[in-house]
Design a protein around this motif. Sequence first.
Motif, PDB file in Angstrom:
ATOM      1  N   PRO A   1     -19.191  84.730   3.939  1.00 18.20           N
ATOM      2  CA  PRO A   1     -20.447  84.039   3.607  1.00 18.20           C
ATOM      3  C   PRO A   1     -20.607  83.902   2.101  1.00 18.20           C
ATOM      4  N   LEU A   2     -21.083  82.731   1.667  1.00 21.80           N
ATOM      5  CA  LEU A   2     -21.345  82.489   0.249  1.00 21.80           C
ATOM      6  C   LEU A   2     -22.843  82.301   0.074  1.00 21.80           C
ATOM      7  N   PRO A   3     -23.349  82.502  -1.150  1.00 22.32           N
ATOM      8  CA  PRO A   3     -24.782  82.284  -1.367  1.00 22.32           C
ATOM      9  C   PRO A   3     -25.147  80.837  -1.003  1.00 22.32           C
TER      10      PRO A   3
ATOM     11  N   ALA B   1     -14.388  86.278  -2.501  1.00 24.98           N
ATOM     12  CA  ALA B   1     -13.171  86.697  -1.804  1.00 24.98           C
ATOM     13  C   ALA B   1     -12.667  88.034  -2.355  1.00 24.98           C
ATOM     14  N   ILE B   2     -12.764  88.213  -3.667  1.00 25.93           N
ATOM     15  CA  ILE B   2     -12.336  89.488  -4.265  1.00 25.93           C
ATOM     16  C   ILE B   2     -13.257  90.616  -3.787  1.00 25.93           C
TER      17      ILE B   2
ATOM     18  N   GLY C   1     -11.394  73.345   0.385  1.00 24.61           N
ATOM     19  CA  GLY C   1     -12.230  74.545   0.464  1.00 24.61           C
ATOM     20  C   GLY C   1     -13.084  74.685  -0.778  1.00 24.61           C
ATOM     21  N   PRO C   2     -13.931  75.729  -0.810  1.00 23.75           N
ATOM     22  CA  PRO C   2     -14.903  75.854  -1.899  1.00 23.75           C
ATOM     23  C   PRO C   2     -14.295  76.179  -3.260  1.00 23.75           C
TER      24      PRO C   2
ATOM     25  N   GLU D   1     -23.917  85.927 -13.551  1.00 26.23           N
ATOM     26  CA  GLU D   1     -24.978  86.694 -12.884  1.00 26.23           C
ATOM     27  C   GLU D   1     -24.451  87.296 -11.574  1.00 26.23           C
ATOM     28  N   TYR D   2     -23.693  86.502 -10.840  1.00 24.66           N
ATOM     29  CA  TYR D   2     -23.145  86.952  -9.555  1.00 24.66           C
ATOM     30  C   TYR D   2     -22.284  88.204  -9.747  1.00 24.66           C
TER      31      TYR D   2
END
Length: 536
Positions: free
Chosen positions: A14-16, A207-208, A386-387, A26-27
Amino acid sequence: YQTGIYSSLNAPIPLPPTNQPLSVAEYCISLLHSTSTSGATTFVVNATTGQTLTYSQFVSQVRSLAYCLQKRYSLSQNDVAFILSPPSLHIPVLYFALMSLGIIVSPANPLGSNSEIAHQIQLSKPAIAFATSQTSHKIPSLKRGTILLDSPEFLSLLTQSNIDNNTIKPVKVNQSDLAAILYSSGTTGRVKGVMMTHRNLIAMMAAIHHSNTTEGNVSDKPPQSVTFFTVPLFHVFGFFMLLGAVLSADTVVLMERFEFEEMLRAVEKYKITDMPVSPPLVVAFVKSDLTKKYDLSSLQMLGCGGAPLGQEVARQFNEKFPNVLLVQGYGLTETTGGATRVIGPEEAARYGTVGRLSENMEAKIVDPVTGEALPPGQRGELWLRGPIVMKGYVGDEKATAETLDSEGWLKTGDICYFDSEGFVYIVDRLKELIKYKAYQVPPAELEHLLHSHPEIADAAVIPYPDEEAGQIPMAYVVRNPGSSITEAQVMDFIARQVAPYKKIRRVAFINSIPKSPAGKILRRELVNHSVSGGLS
Ligand code: ATP
Ligand code: MG
């Protein structure tokens, strides 16, 4: 596989939500704060000078610098900041401060020539530059000037006290905004400026983070990794690894100018556990006797990427260092450095694969002639979606249109195939295949065989023009010290192992193979030399 599309076999990460304003800086910092790491933990060590930066110093310097940049330099959101510096403690501070303000970071090779740098600046059109007293002469005058990272002025920007998040004027960074313009390696042509969004980098960081929390046992990663960066921070590999180190609260060891024995000494001194590496370094580990002089027992993992790694080299590495896990990953600047990777010792034992598709990724293998999507076992051009796929090339709509299609597929230019279990194998670059008569010869395959010869220290294979065959495979070979291996012996060694059309038909000996800072063979330089007769 049924629709012609391969999807990642792992559950999506899941991504924001896309509409949530969020910078990658910030992430990463919010994930750092969610770890149990104390602020006193070392973030970066400069092994050349011995200087260190703790995580609490890092966070406070990022704040201080962001505040000063906002206040004194009237930079606006979406301005580009060009960075030209050897690795140092300032680089991560600079990356994070700029990205947190929505300023686009664009780091380049400090050893680049004036014309290379002029080309990069022409593409990205920076408003300001950050350089050192050694590199600033390569930068033309810019709207907001050039700040020297080794000046007292810059130090004062880092150490403003009493700055908390409230002092900084809030900046709304959308995930779709650009975070970075990174330059491709220029292996196949002129360097391109790859536009990377915050979203691209957040997807890579997610992913990391996911692998930190799920693969801990598989790779036997110690809770605190100490990572030695052999790859440059301006190239996508080092760039995303550096951001990833922050969210993982890892310790990063840098060296201003890479040198193999200095690196071994640093592994012993700092008890290095992990290293991102390029294939030439794996070759050096295998071939060098210097490795016996140092205690390398802390090493747990080498993550190799950026260029093809020979199976035989990988096998020899595992024999020499049975306690070090050597894994491969594959990616492009255009995919934020990621796309596939090998996870854990069982997959690492499948020599030759770059692993499976990463989470959230899709792929096709496309026949370059018919455009047809191919099933497992068949070779074609790898397309990725992909993203983490870039927004496009800066200032080059033509190249963007040729590389990204309307459905979001990125054409990698690499010839690859999937096996029936979803593992990906890279054959070679489409552009670099040697066309011998009606056959195509992948130079990487011949280079791997040459590397396995005990008297050969390094090698590269290029196409050499031939009236009858069109092109013939030619090898440039670096002999080991003391070796007097001949042209005929080199050709014979290969001829015994390959189909006749793949034979090497011309050999030249040289002192070293030209390589890019990310470890890629600069074949174009050798091609120029071979036809102009400059070498041999
Ligand atoms: P340019 O696009 O300017 O010609 P480049 O493609 O070398 O340069 P990068 O984005 O740094 O620039 O490198 C991406 C390329 O590196 C891939 O397209 C692929 O050819 C190669 N590559 C990366 N990882 C691997 C790997 N594990 N095995 C084989 N090749 C790899
Ligand atoms: Mg490329």
